[in-house]
Structures are given as C-alpha cells and as structure tokens.
Design an enzyme around this catalytic site. Sequence first.
Site, short mmCIF file in Angstrom:
data_model
loop_
_atom_site.label_atom_id
_atom_site.label_comp_id
_atom_site.label_asym_id
_atom_site.label_seq_id
_atom_site.Cartn_x
_atom_site.Cartn_y
_atom_site.Cartn_z
N CYS A 202 0.87 -1.18 0.00
CA CYS A 202 0.00 0.00 0.00
C CYS A 202 0.91 1.23 0.00
CB CYS A 202 -0.91 0.00 1.22
SG CYS A 202 -2.03 1.40 1.22
N CYS B 124 -3.24 6.88 -4.98
CA CYS B 124 -2.98 5.44 -4.87
C CYS B 124 -1.54 5.13 -5.30
CB CYS B 124 -3.97 4.62 -5.69
SG CYS B 124 -3.86 2.85 -5.33
O1 PYC Z 1 -1.82 3.79 -2.04
O2 PYC Z 1 -1.31 1.78 -2.80
C1 PYC Z 1 -2.09 2.58 -2.28
C2 PYC Z 1 -3.43 2.10 -1.90
C3 PYC Z 1 -3.95 0.86 -2.11
C4 PYC Z 1 -5.24 0.88 -1.59
C5 PYC Z 1 -5.48 2.13 -1.07
N1 PYC Z 1 -4.34 2.85 -1.26
#
Ligand code: PYC
Length: 327
Positions: free
Chosen positions: A90, A242
């Site tokens: 994550c 993300c």
């Molecule tokens: O930032 O990799 C990330 C992530 C995965 C799910 C929520 N954030």
Amino acid sequence: MTALRIAFVDSHTEGEPTRVVTGGCQIPPGATVAERARAFDRDWHWLRGAVVDEPRGSDVLVGALLVPPSDPAAHVGVIFFNAVGALGMCGHGTIGLARTLVHLGRAQPGELRIETPAGTVAATVPADDPHAVTVGNVRSWVERQDVELRLEDGRTVHGDVAWGGNGFLLVHDHGERVELSNLESLTRTAWMCRRALERAGQATVADRTVDHVELESAPGDLRNHGRAFVLCPGGAYDRSPCGTGTSAKLACLAARGRLAPDTPWRQESVIGSVFEASYRAAPEGGVLPIITGRAWITGEGTLIVDSADPYRHGIPIAQRAQGARTP
Ligand code: PYC
C-alpha cells in the site's frame, strides 16, 4: 467482561487514511511477512474487523499491523489491510506508516526499509520536512495490454492489467467524468469493469486477484500529468492518487514508451491530491517506481474491544449494503 486495548495512530496521506496499530494485540504467525499476511487473511478477520470496520473504522480506512521482518535488510515488517483483507502493498499506507514511526520517535528521518507481503520497499523521510515521504516501491509491470471488456450496460471498454504491489485494471475509454461530483457513476462503472474482467477469465496477475480498478483521465490541473478514480477491493474509492495504482500506471506508460526513466509524472486523485512519481527501469523488466506524497497525523488513541460488545469485531462488509455498492 474483558476488553482488549489496541493502541493506534491515525494519519492521512493526500486524503486517504491509514491506521497504524502500535500495540496491544498479538500478531499472526509466519516465517515471512507474506506468510503472516496469509495467516491474517485466514484466521485473523476478527482483528481486521475490530481495527478498520465500522463502528471503529470505515470502508475507506487502511490498517497497518507491524510485524517482525524476515528480510535482514528491513527495519520493520507490515501487513496492510482494508475492509476485505490483507493488501499486497500500500503506497499511501507506507507514506503514512513512515510518517507515524517518525512521529512516535520509533524511527529517525532518513531511509527506512519496510518488508511487505509484496516485497521490501524503502521509505525516505526528509529531516527538514517529515510530511513528505518518498517510497521506492516493488517492481511493477504490465501483464496484458488493451484487454477488451464488455460491460453489463452494453459498453465496450479496454484496459491494461498491471502489477504495482496490488493487481490493477487501468481503463481509459470508459467515458466517465473523473470528478467528485460523479462518484456514484464512477463506482458503478469501475465495478462493472472489474466484473467484466472476471467474466473474461483475466482477473489475475502475479497469482493475485486484480481487485483494484483505475478509471483514467486527463488531469484537472495542467501542472499534473494524469488523473484517476481508483476503486479499492471493498468498494471504497482511494482519496489519494494510490501509490500502488500510480506504480501500475508508470509500468503502463513505460511499456508504451510514453514516459522515459527518471522523468517526473504527477498523478492526481479524484479529490485533486497529487503524488509525484518517476521510475527506473527494472533489470528483470518493468519499472521500479518512486512515489512522493505527504502524510499528516490525525489522531492517536486506544481502541477498546469489549468482549460483551456484539460488534467488537466490526460489522462485516457482507452484512452491509453490498448490493448497493456492487450495482
Ligand atoms: O496507495 O497503494 C495505495 C493504496 C492501495 C489501496 C489504497 N491505497
């Protein structure tokens, strides 16, 4: 009546929350962090639910359980988890974790190596600005390009399947406005894409399920390069750009020759927050992503898990409005 008392620190990374468990509970067994994550998914749903599910948490929250690393080069190990189970990696959570460890005085600014189920990553916290953390992520690559998908509403879309520490489907010709005012439609379309990938028998990468969907678009702010709505496995959308999704995006750009190594790429989330990214070519193929984002501490405290509380282990997602989130 007995009560478990779980210590935590909350932070957000570019809008997306992380809850680091800092003490008060045992940890799943295993020789490696990946093995511990499998044990966590198999036998520790109660802890996952107590920490991130309602009524103590929410679908949006990502938990981080600290465990001993097996990699001798790593300072710490971590299992990230959400409303569904353990994540491979994550990115926003790694930024939040590094910020939290420095906040607690458990790590000094500088480079911290963190073993995750997907591999060891590096998080660098600058001494002069501990909010801005840079993550050197695991190798990321594209598994399949331009997969044609027929959605339940008759639309045909195309997507790339890629690994960025989690499995992603990146779709560009979805026809949606990637804006906060369009969340319901974005969520519905992303679920349709995910189900269409499953029906097509293409929903795996690196032996893991493709359980994240990115609906891509041009940036809202012209200083940035791309924007995406990211649907997470439980149905929540990522408020940050993300980290693993941005890594998958870098792999797609590199594979199409659209971004050279060491060239900045600024990725926007649907709320407009930004990760600064670039990559180096990985010797085995694919890319080694480098992602910078900011994290802020938002709270610290103790979760009380009372043995008499019927919802001490959370309200499971299946018992909530699953139908509403998977139209
Ligand atoms: O930032 O990799 C990330 C992530 C995965 C799910 C929520 N954030």
